[in-house]
Design a protein around this motif. Structure first.
Motif, mmCIF file in Angstrom:
data_model
loop_
_atom_site.group_PDB
_atom_site.id
_atom_site.type_symbol
_atom_site.label_atom_id
_atom_site.label_comp_id
_atom_site.label_asym_id
_atom_site.label_seq_id
_atom_site.Cartn_x
_atom_site.Cartn_y
_atom_site.Cartn_z
ATOM 1 N N ALA A 5 0.829 -1.206 0.000
ATOM 2 C CA ALA A 5 0.000 0.000 0.000
ATOM 3 C C ALA A 5 0.866 1.260 0.000
ATOM 4 N N VAL A 6 1.918 1.272 0.822
ATOM 5 C CA VAL A 6 2.802 2.430 0.867
ATOM 6 C C VAL A 6 3.508 2.609 -0.474
ATOM 7 N N GLY A 7 3.835 1.492 -1.152
ATOM 8 C CA GLY A 7 4.456 1.586 -2.467
ATOM 9 C C GLY A 7 3.571 2.315 -3.463
ATOM 10 N N ILE A 8 2.283 1.948 -3.487
ATOM 11 C CA ILE A 8 1.351 2.617 -4.406
ATOM 12 C C ILE A 8 1.130 4.066 -3.974
ATOM 13 N N TRP A 9 0.991 4.289 -2.682
ATOM 14 C CA TRP A 9 0.820 5.637 -2.125
ATOM 15 C C TRP A 9 2.008 6.520 -2.501
ATOM 16 N N GLY A 10 3.215 5.977 -2.373
ATOM 17 C CA GLY A 10 4.413 6.719 -2.746
ATOM 18 C C GLY A 10 4.509 6.952 -4.239
ATOM 19 N N LEU A 11 4.052 5.964 -5.033
ATOM 20 C CA LEU A 11 4.052 6.130 -6.485
ATOM 21 C C LEU A 11 3.136 7.272 -6.904
ATOM 22 N N VAL A 12 1.944 7.332 -6.312
ATOM 23 C CA VAL A 12 1.009 8.413 -6.619
ATOM 24 C C VAL A 12 1.637 9.768 -6.286
ATOM 25 N N SER A 13 2.347 9.821 -5.153
ATOM 26 C CA SER A 13 3.012 11.062 -4.758
ATOM 27 C C SER A 13 4.063 11.466 -5.778
ATOM 28 N N ALA A 14 4.877 10.501 -6.218
ATOM 29 C CA ALA A 14 5.925 10.807 -7.190
ATOM 30 C C ALA A 14 5.338 11.264 -8.523
ATOM 31 N N VAL A 15 4.259 10.603 -8.939
ATOM 32 C CA VAL A 15 3.601 10.988 -10.189
ATOM 33 C C VAL A 15 3.048 12.405 -10.090
ATOM 34 N N ALA A 16 2.407 12.728 -8.958
ATOM 35 C CA ALA A 16 1.830 14.062 -8.783
ATOM 36 C C ALA A 16 2.912 15.132 -8.807
ATOM 37 N N PHE A 17 4.012 14.874 -8.099
ATOM 38 C CA PHE A 17 5.100 15.859 -8.052
ATOM 39 C C PHE A 17 5.692 16.082 -9.439
ATOM 40 N N GLY A 18 5.933 14.988 -10.163
ATOM 41 C CA GLY A 18 6.530 15.110 -11.485
ATOM 42 C C GLY A 18 5.574 15.635 -12.537
ATOM 43 N N ALA A 19 4.274 15.297 -12.384
ATOM 44 C CA ALA A 19 3.297 15.699 -13.391
ATOM 45 C C ALA A 19 2.780 17.112 -13.179
ATOM 46 N N GLY A 20 3.074 17.713 -12.032
ATOM 47 C CA GLY A 20 2.571 19.048 -11.740
ATOM 48 C C GLY A 20 2.851 20.059 -12.841
ATOM 49 N N PRO A 21 4.122 20.207 -13.270
ATOM 50 C CA PRO A 21 4.391 21.178 -14.335
ATOM 51 C C PRO A 21 3.689 20.853 -15.640
ATOM 52 N N VAL A 22 3.550 19.558 -15.963
ATOM 53 C CA VAL A 22 2.882 19.171 -17.209
ATOM 54 C C VAL A 22 1.392 19.494 -17.145
ATOM 55 N N ILE A 23 0.749 19.088 -16.038
ATOM 56 C CA ILE A 23 -0.680 19.374 -15.868
ATOM 57 C C ILE A 23 -0.917 20.884 -15.849
ATOM 58 N N GLY A 24 -0.071 21.596 -15.106
ATOM 59 C CA GLY A 24 -0.208 23.044 -15.046
ATOM 60 C C GLY A 24 -0.041 23.693 -16.410
#
Length: 493
Positions: A163-182
């Motif tokens: 669960a923490v692995g998936i939770w951490g993956l979502v966090s990494a995706v959000a951090f990296g995707a922020g500039p793209v989404i923005g």
């Protein structure tokens, strides 16, 4: 309470977990299924927090033109969020332990949603800054409570690690995707949509939490809250975080930076003294005021080591990420889009790292993958020593990919470690202390490495920063090794 009140470190899979049976050559038991609805509900809140760290950066030009914001105002729009986030983390974790993590998680979602709405409707810079600060307050409730709820939802090591692995993956995706989404939202619609996009995500997280995240049993400890310690902790952390954010642009010797550091140091010293006094007083009066952050919690070697690793990890990785951005844009002449694409191999390694680390932590415990990842990261940062004004990009891929892999590997393992080490009644504040350490490391790394680049030059500053980052990861590796060795020697007695 003393440090011996905590259970000894468990470096093997505990009894009753879903480890494969080895007795009599029996076939391993089927791997338990992971209930997804609670994980999705808690991951969405973490997604919002990490997305809003980076999504606003690309909206800055639009905000400046629309609201006529000066340089100082823009800095508070970008950094005010992380400043209050870091400052209120301990309070958020302590309130969750006291009043219930599910209740505080839902409150955090509500505050974050209302603040996002206020940001999207902001008629002035002052309004936008205030709402960004409110977003940071909501985020401070979301992160420690979501990790505590993960621990309650998945009590055995195998499920928790996955669960923490998936939770951490979502966090990494959000951090990296922020500039793209923005970038997509600003280009296709308007800068206000970088805040509107939070609303449907928060609404879905709220519905799933109400339906699928159970209310965990709260600590049965009696006693009253510690308002003086809470106030001192908030003032100290906000002042230090603000000083670190200002140190880069204003200089380390700036009057307001030194004043903020002085206020922060005085408040945090008072906070420590209050916490020690309250914990000692509980021996005579068990129903007295309880410390927000019990000193005995930090005397546990596993918690102390994980917090130190969190600080060193964020100092090295995020400091170097900042310097690498400057290198590509100012030394190599890359555009903002080209820089984002150049850094993509580092950010995308989170897709591989999070599930890999969670599986390793489930099998061996969190300390083995943590140590291996820190050693890998230290080697990766040395790869930046090959960077120069005309270095071919493929030469830099080793540094980008190894550090991008090592960092989420370490974060997932460290998160599992702090969840296992913390007593149930202090799960929220233990998670908060780990995240405070990470936020402090991030701010120190950006300020320190930015100063090195500004003073020594872009390429020499990059090389010096890489050596410091490698040293931070190597020191983290040594601390983890000492913790495992100490646990092993105690178990042999």
């Amino acid at each position: 309470m003393s440090s011996t009140d905590f259970p000894a470190p468990s470096l093997a899979v505990p009894d009753g977990s879903d480890a494969p049976s080895r007795q009599g050559g029996a076939a391993p038991r089927e791997r338990p299924k992971l209930r997804l609805p609670p994980l999705v509900a808690l991951s969405l809140g973490h997604f919002l927090v990490m997305l809003d760290v980076t999504v606003v950066n690309v909206a800055v030009p639009g905000i400046q033109g629309s609201l006529h914001v000066g340089a100082s105002g823009l800095q508070w729009i970008v950094d005010g969020y992380s400043t209050l986030f870091a400052g209120l983390l301990l309070l958020g974790g302590g309130l969750g332990d006291r009043f219930g993590h599910r209740r505080l998680y839902l409150l955090g979602l509500a505050v974050f949603t209302l603040a996002s709405t206020g940001c999207a409707l902001a008629p002035s810079a002052v309004w936008l800054i205030g709402c960004r600060l409110a977003q940071g307050a909501g985020a401070a409730f979301l992160v420690p409570t979501s990790s505590a709820l993960l621990r309650a939802s998945y009590p055995d090591r195998d499920r928790l690690a996955r669960a923490v692995g998936i939770w951490g993956l979502v966090s990494a995706v959000a951090f990296g995707a922020g500039p793209v989404i923005g970038g997509l939202l600003v280009s296709g619609l308007d800068w206000r949509w970088v805040f509107w996009v939070n609303l449907p995500v928060a609404a879905l997280a709220c519905v799933l939490t109400l339906r699928h995240v159970r209310v965990p049993e709260r600590s049965r400890e009696t006693g009253r809250m510690d308002p003086v310690g809470a106030l001192l902790g908030v003032i100290g952390l906000v002042a230090v975080a603000g000083a670190l954010n200002e140190a880069g642009p204003a200089g380390w010797t700036s009057g307001r930076v030194l004043a903020a550091f002085a206020v922060g140091a005085a408040a945090l010293t008072g906070f420590v003294l209050v916490q020690r006094r309250l914990e000692r007083a509980l021996v005579a009066r068990p129903d007295g005021r309880r410390p927000l952050l019990p000193p005995s919690l930090l005397r546990d070697r596993r918690v102390a080591t994980t917090n130190a690793v969190g600080l060193l990890l964020s100092l090295g990785y995020y400091g170097m990420l900042f310097v690498a951005t400057l290198y590509f844009q100012r030394e190599r002449g890359f555009s903002a889009l080209e820089t984002g694409l150049a850094l993509l191999p580092s950010v995308c390694m989170g897709f591989l790292a999070a599930p890999l680390s969670s599986r390793a932590a489930a099998r061996t415990g969190p300390y083995v993958p943590m140590a291996g990842a820190l050693l890998l990261g230290a080697a990766g940062f040395l790869g930046w020593l090959a960077a120069g004004p005309h270095t071919p990009y493929p030469v830099l891929l080793f540094a980008l990919m190894t550090t991008g892999l090592a960092t989420p590997l370490t974060v997932v393992a460290a998160t599992v470690a702090v969840m296992e080490a913390a007593p149930a009644g202090h799960a929220g504040v233990a998670s908060a202390s780990f995240n405070v350490a990470r936020q402090a490391g991030h701010a120190i790394g950006v300020a320190l490495f930015g100063t090195l680049v500004g003073g020594a030059g872009r390429v020499p500053g990059l090389h010096a920063s890489a050596l410091i980052a490698a040293g931070c990861f190597l020191l983290g590796f040594l601390l983890v090794g000492l913790t495992v060795r100490g646990a092993g020697s105690r178990s042999e007695r």
